[in-house]
Enzyme design. Structure first.
Site, PDB file in Angstrom:
ATOM      1  N   LEU A 110      43.750  40.181  23.524  1.00  0.00           N
ATOM      2  CA  LEU A 110      44.566  39.929  22.865  1.00  0.00           C
ATOM      3  C   LEU A 110      44.865  41.336  21.957  1.00  0.00           C
ATOM      4  O   LEU A 110      43.989  41.735  21.997  1.00  0.00           O
ATOM      5  CB  LEU A 110      44.355  38.702  21.953  1.00  0.00           C
ATOM      6  N   ASP A 111      45.736  41.618  21.529  1.00  0.00           N
ATOM      7  CA  ASP A 111      45.391  43.074  20.845  1.00  0.00           C
ATOM      8  C   ASP A 111      45.304  42.690  19.344  1.00  0.00           C
ATOM      9  O   ASP A 111      44.976  41.090  18.690  1.00  0.00           O
ATOM     10  CB  ASP A 111      47.398  43.233  20.508  1.00  0.00           C
ATOM     11  N   ILE A 112      45.238  43.857  18.898  1.00  0.00           N
ATOM     12  CA  ILE A 112      44.321  43.561  17.841  1.00  0.00           C
ATOM     13  C   ILE A 112      44.674  42.547  16.607  1.00  0.00           C
ATOM     14  O   ILE A 112      43.922  42.590  15.643  1.00  0.00           O
ATOM     15  CB  ILE A 112      44.538  45.373  17.040  1.00  0.00           C
ATOM     16  N   THR A 114      45.983  40.037  16.795  1.00  0.00           N
ATOM     17  CA  THR A 114      46.763  38.559  17.117  1.00  0.00           C
ATOM     18  C   THR A 114      45.511  37.549  17.348  1.00  0.00           C
ATOM     19  O   THR A 114      44.220  38.161  17.999  1.00  0.00           O
ATOM     20  CB  THR A 114      47.260  38.652  18.861  1.00  0.00           C
TER      21      THR A 114
END
Length: 284
Positions: A110-112, A114
């Protein structure tokens, strides 16, 4: 070629050293040796070969010997899906219970910005299969969207949109309420390309202001794990994941008394990130 050989990165992942992608990068960087020689991508090995990662011997295991543990983690915004960050920012691995002789392997990323459901396992083959696009496992997200969402936008994203890395679409889109320019939706995708959910909405001129993963396959994010907390999955849940990955069920090993104590301490302890500590003031 001997039928007993296997790809080096597969064996390393199965030994709990990391995901196959991480092991491919380690091999490319010259960090892996086989029988004392620096390995190269494409190498295959036999069970009798001696393998080392960063000059540390790796204990090779047959598939059935690998302990299969899985934990669910509720990632908050602001954490990175990486083992170490050169800038000292907090990573998802900082929160996880410590393992002896094994490593947690993230099933997807998951990106930062999210939040939500992340799964970690000690079984490299399980992680690889659950992440592989051919497995076609649903990922469900709760999305708060800024802008005036029209039915034409939803239809376009469900039918398919051409992004810069190929076609993408939501297999399901459901409105979940909200008012004005901030409306919540639940969407489902079948693979986890970088920022795929955000880019699909951006293709319609809309902006995602909040994004949270709430389901991976049959595993739903629930009250067992609040933000920044983890919980070990049950035997039944892990067997269901293995079934989706096309792997046989395997008994989850019981924690030893020492592991139980260590996991209990880790669950209630927030380890500081070294680079984020404030430097001590010097006396003049």
């Amino acid at each position: 070629m001997s039928t007993t050989t296997e790809k080096l990165q597969k064996v390393l992942a199965r030994a709990g050293m990391g995901s196959r992608r991480e092991m491919e990068a380690a091999i490319a960087d010259g960090r892996v040796k086989v029988n004392g020689q620096v390995a190269t991508l494409g190498d295959r090995i036999e069970p009798r070969d001696k393998v080392a990662l960063d000059d540390r011997p790796v204990t090779l295991r047959a598939a059935e010997e690998v302990p299969r543990r899985v934990i669910m983690y509720n990632k908050p915004e602001g954490e990175l899906c990486t083992r170490k960050d050169p800038e000292g920012r907090r990573t998802v691995f900082d929160r996880l219970p410590r393992l002896k002789g094994e490593r947690w392997i993230a099933i997807g990323r998951l990106d930062i910005n999210t939040s939500g459901l992340l799964l970690f396992t000690t079984d490299g083959e399980l992680a690889n299969r659950l992440m592989h696009p051919s497995t076609q496992i649903e990922r469900e997200y709760a999305v708060r969207v800024m802008g005036d969402v029209q039915q034409s936008h939803v239809t376009a994203m469900a039918e398919g949109v051409m992004l810069d890395d190929g076609p993408a679409r939501f297999t399901d889109v459901q409105e979940f309420g909200g008012e004005g320019i901030n409306t919540w939706f639940h969407v489902v995708i079948m693979e986890g390309r970088n920022r795929e959910v955000r880019r699909l909405w951006e293709s319609q001129g809309l902006t995602v202001s909040r994004l949270k993963r709430v389901r991976y396959g049959n595993i739903f994010l629930d009250k067992r794990a609040k933000a920044s907390e983890w919980v070990e999955l049950s035997q039944e849940e892990i067997d269901d994941l293995a079934g989706m990955a096309g792997l046989p069920a395997r008994k989850v090993p019981e924690l030893t008394p020492d592991e139980k104590n260590r996991w209990s301490r880790d669950k209630h302890k927030r380890r500081p990130v070294q680079a984020m500590r404030k430097p001590k003031s010097r006396r003049q």
